[in-house]
Write a protein that holds these residues in place. Structure first.
Motif, PDB file in Angstrom:
ATOM      1  N   ASN A  58      16.161  22.405  -3.412  1.00  0.00           N
ATOM      2  CA  ASN A  58      17.618  22.375  -3.246  1.00  0.00           C
ATOM      3  C   ASN A  58      18.329  23.317  -4.202  1.00  0.00           C
ATOM      4  OD1 ASN A  58      17.311  20.412  -1.301  1.00  0.00           O
ATOM      5  ND2 ASN A  58      18.001  18.718  -2.593  1.00  0.00           N
ATOM      6  N   TYR A  74      16.694  17.543   6.820  1.00  0.00           N
ATOM      7  CA  TYR A  74      17.545  18.673   6.444  1.00  0.00           C
ATOM      8  C   TYR A  74      16.776  19.986   6.535  1.00  0.00           C
ATOM      9  CZ  TYR A  74      21.032  21.353   3.840  1.00  0.00           C
ATOM     10  OH  TYR A  74      21.976  22.279   3.464  1.00  0.00           O
ATOM     11  N   TYR A  75      15.513  19.949   6.095  1.00  0.00           N
ATOM     12  CA  TYR A  75      14.685  21.161   6.113  1.00  0.00           C
ATOM     13  C   TYR A  75      14.107  21.421   7.496  1.00  0.00           C
ATOM     14  CZ  TYR A  75      15.262  21.868   1.155  1.00  0.00           C
ATOM     15  OH  TYR A  75      15.812  22.145  -0.062  1.00  0.00           O
ATOM     16  N   THR A 103      17.682  18.572 -12.296  1.00  0.00           N
ATOM     17  CA  THR A 103      18.274  19.247 -11.141  1.00  0.00           C
ATOM     18  C   THR A 103      19.305  20.273 -11.600  1.00  0.00           C
ATOM     19  OG1 THR A 103      17.953  17.277  -9.774  1.00  0.00           O
ATOM     20  CG2 THR A 103      19.549  18.897  -8.992  1.00  0.00           C
ATOM     21  N   TYR A 160      21.635  25.653  -3.362  1.00  0.00           N
ATOM     22  CA  TYR A 160      22.931  25.603  -4.052  1.00  0.00           C
ATOM     23  C   TYR A 160      23.466  27.010  -4.331  1.00  0.00           C
ATOM     24  CZ  TYR A 160      21.521  20.780  -5.359  1.00  0.00           C
ATOM     25  OH  TYR A 160      21.102  19.474  -5.368  1.00  0.00           O
TER      26      TYR A 160
END
Length: 385
Positions: free
Chosen positions: A85, A338-339, A55, A89
Motif C-alpha cells: 500500500n 482491492y488488488y 506503515t 499512497y
C-alpha cells in the motif's frame, strides 16, 4: 486463550512512561531523539526517524526515494498489506515477487528472472521492498547485487526483525539497502504501543523523512525561501503528514530496548523447543538460514496435508476451539479484492498460494510458559493426527 503474540511490559517500562507524563513534554521533546539514537546505535545505522507506525515509515521512505506516478514498486506477496500500500499512497504501481519455498521470503532467483523480463519490457522497478518475514532476513546480498545491476533502490521491511542479524551484522544497518523500517506494534519484538522507525545512512534521506513526518514544515532558516519574519516563524516547504511519535511511546521504546536481546534469545529458546516437540508431527517447522539470526517474531508451521485427514481450516479451527490463538501470516496480498481489481489473479504467485493453503502461526512471545507451549503442542497433535 493463548495468544499468538503478546507484549512484555515491566515495571521499569511503566515507570518510564509515568516519568514522561510528569515531565514538561508529552510530544516533540527529548525522548523521541533518544529513542532514535538508541535504535540507530544498536543497528549500526547513522540516522533513525521515529514515526507513529511502520506503515508511516514505509510511506515516507517511498516518498524520500522519489516514488511517484509512473513508477513501479515490487514487494513480496506474503506480507501485511502495508508493504504494498505504501507505494500506492505515492501514486505508483505495485507488483510482487514470489517467495522462496524454504524461507518464505522474496526469492532472489524469481526476482532475477522478473528483472530480466521487466528490462526487456522497459518496466523496471524504481524500488524493491524485501520483507524479512517472521524476522529472518532476506538474501540481501543477492538483492543488493541485483539493485546495482538494474538501478533500483531498496527498502527493507524489517517490521518483524529488530534484534536479528544477517551475515553476523545487525538487521537495520542498511549495508544492503537505502532504508530499513521497523515496527513496534505490541505483538512485535519490542513495542511502543504503536510506532515505527526508518533507518538510513544517507543524511539527505533522513532529512526528507523527518520533514515529511511533520507536515513538511521547517523552522530551519537555511531551508526557507527567505529570512524568517521573526523567532515564531516556520515554513511549509513540502506536503507532509502528521506521522510523529509521542514522547510516551518513545519512553516505552527506550525502556524496552534494554531487554531486546533478552526477548530475542527467549524467542529462540521457545522456537528450539517447538522444533523438538513437533518433530514427529505431520508439519514442516520453520527453516532458519545459517547466515541469519532471526528476530523470530513468528513461528510459522506448514501442515503436511497429504498426511493429515483434515483440511487446513479444520486444523486451524480445532486449535482455536481448544484455546490456542493461532493466526495466519499472511493472506497473499494479490489475493485481496482491492488488488484483484488491479488484475492480479490466482496462479500469478504459486509458491505464495501454496504457502497460504498450509501455513499456521503458533504462539510465540517471551512470556509463553513451558506449560502453555506443551498445551499448544498437544492440541496440535490431536488436531493433526
Amino acid at each position: 486463550m493463548i495468544p499468538y503474540g503478546h507484549q512484555d511490559i515491566s515495571e521499569n517500562d511503566i515507570q518510564s512512561v509515568v516519568d514522561v507524563l510528569r515531565s514538561d513534554y508529552l510530544t516533540q521533546g527529548p525522548v523521541v531523539p533518544a529513542f532514535e539514537k538508541a535504535i540507530a546505535n544498536y543497528c549500526g545505522a547513522l540516522h533513525g526517524i521515529a514515526v507513529n507506525s511502520a506503515t508511516s515509515a514505509l510511506h515516507v521512505a517511498c516518498l524520500s526515494l522519489g516514488v511517484g506516478p509512473g513508477d513501479w514498486v515490487w514487494t513480496s506477496p506474503i506480507t501485511f498489506v502495508a508493504s504494498a500500500n505504501c507505494a500506492l499512497y505515492c501514486g505508483a504501481q505495485v507488483d510482487f515477487v514470489d517467495i522462496d519455498p524454504r524461507t518464505y521470503n522474496m526469492s532472489p532467483v524469481v526476482l532475477a528472472q522478473k528483472l530480466e523480463d521487466a528490462e526487456r519490457a522497459g518496466r523496471l522497478p524504481k524500488v524493491i521492498i524485501p520483507v524479512h518475514l517472521c524476522g529472518q532476513a532476506c538474501d540481501m546480498q543477492a538483492i543488493h547485487d541485483l539493485g546495482q545491476r538494474y538501478g533500483f533502490k531498496i527498502i527493507e521491511d524489517a517490521s518483524h526483525a529488530i534484534g536479528g542479524k544477517y551475515n553476523g551484522e545487525p538487521i537495520g544497518n542498511c549495508r544492503y539497502s537505502d532504508i530499513t523500517v521497523f515496527s513496534f506494534h505490541p505483538v512485535k519484538i519490542i513495542t511502543t504501543a504503536e510506532g515505527g522507525m526508518a533507518l538510513t545512512n544517507d543524511p539527505q534521506l533522513a532529512d526528507r523523512m523527518a520533514l515529511l513526518r511533520s507536515h513538511g514544515i521547517t523552522r530551519d532558516p537555511g531551508r526557507m525561501t527567505h529570512e524568517p519574519d521573526g523567532p515564531w516563524y516556520y515554513q511549509q516547504i513540502d506536503l507532509g503528514f502528521n506521522y510523529r511519535m509521542t514522547e510516551l511511546q518513545a519512553a516505552l521504546g527506550v525502556s524496552q530496548m534494554q531487554r531486546l536481546d533478552e526477548f530475542v534469545a527467549r524467542r529462540h529458546a521457545i522456537a528450539r523447543r517447538y522444533d523438538e516437540r513437533l518433530a514427529d508431527l505431520p508439519v514442516t517447522v520453520p527453516w532458519r538460514h545459517p547466515d541469519s539470526y532471526s528476530g523470530l517474531h513468528l513461528y510459522v508451521i506448514r501442515l503436511q496435508l497429504g498426511r493429515i485427514n483434515k483440511s487446513h481450516r479444520q486444523v486451524f479451527e480445532a486449535l482455536r476451539g481448544q484455546g490456542v490463538g493461532v493466526n495466519l501470516h499472511y493472506i497473499p496480498v494479490p489475493a485481496q479484492p482491492y488488488y484483484q481489481r488491479m488484475g492480479f489473479q490466482a496462479g500469478d504467485f504459486p509458491e505464495a498460494e501454496r504457502y497460504y493453503l498450509e501455513a499456521i502461526s503458533l504462539p510465540l512471545y517471551p512470556g509463553l510458559t513451558d506449560a502453555q507451549q506443551d498445551q499448544v503442542v498437544e492440541v496440535l497433535r490431536n488436531a493433526s493426527t
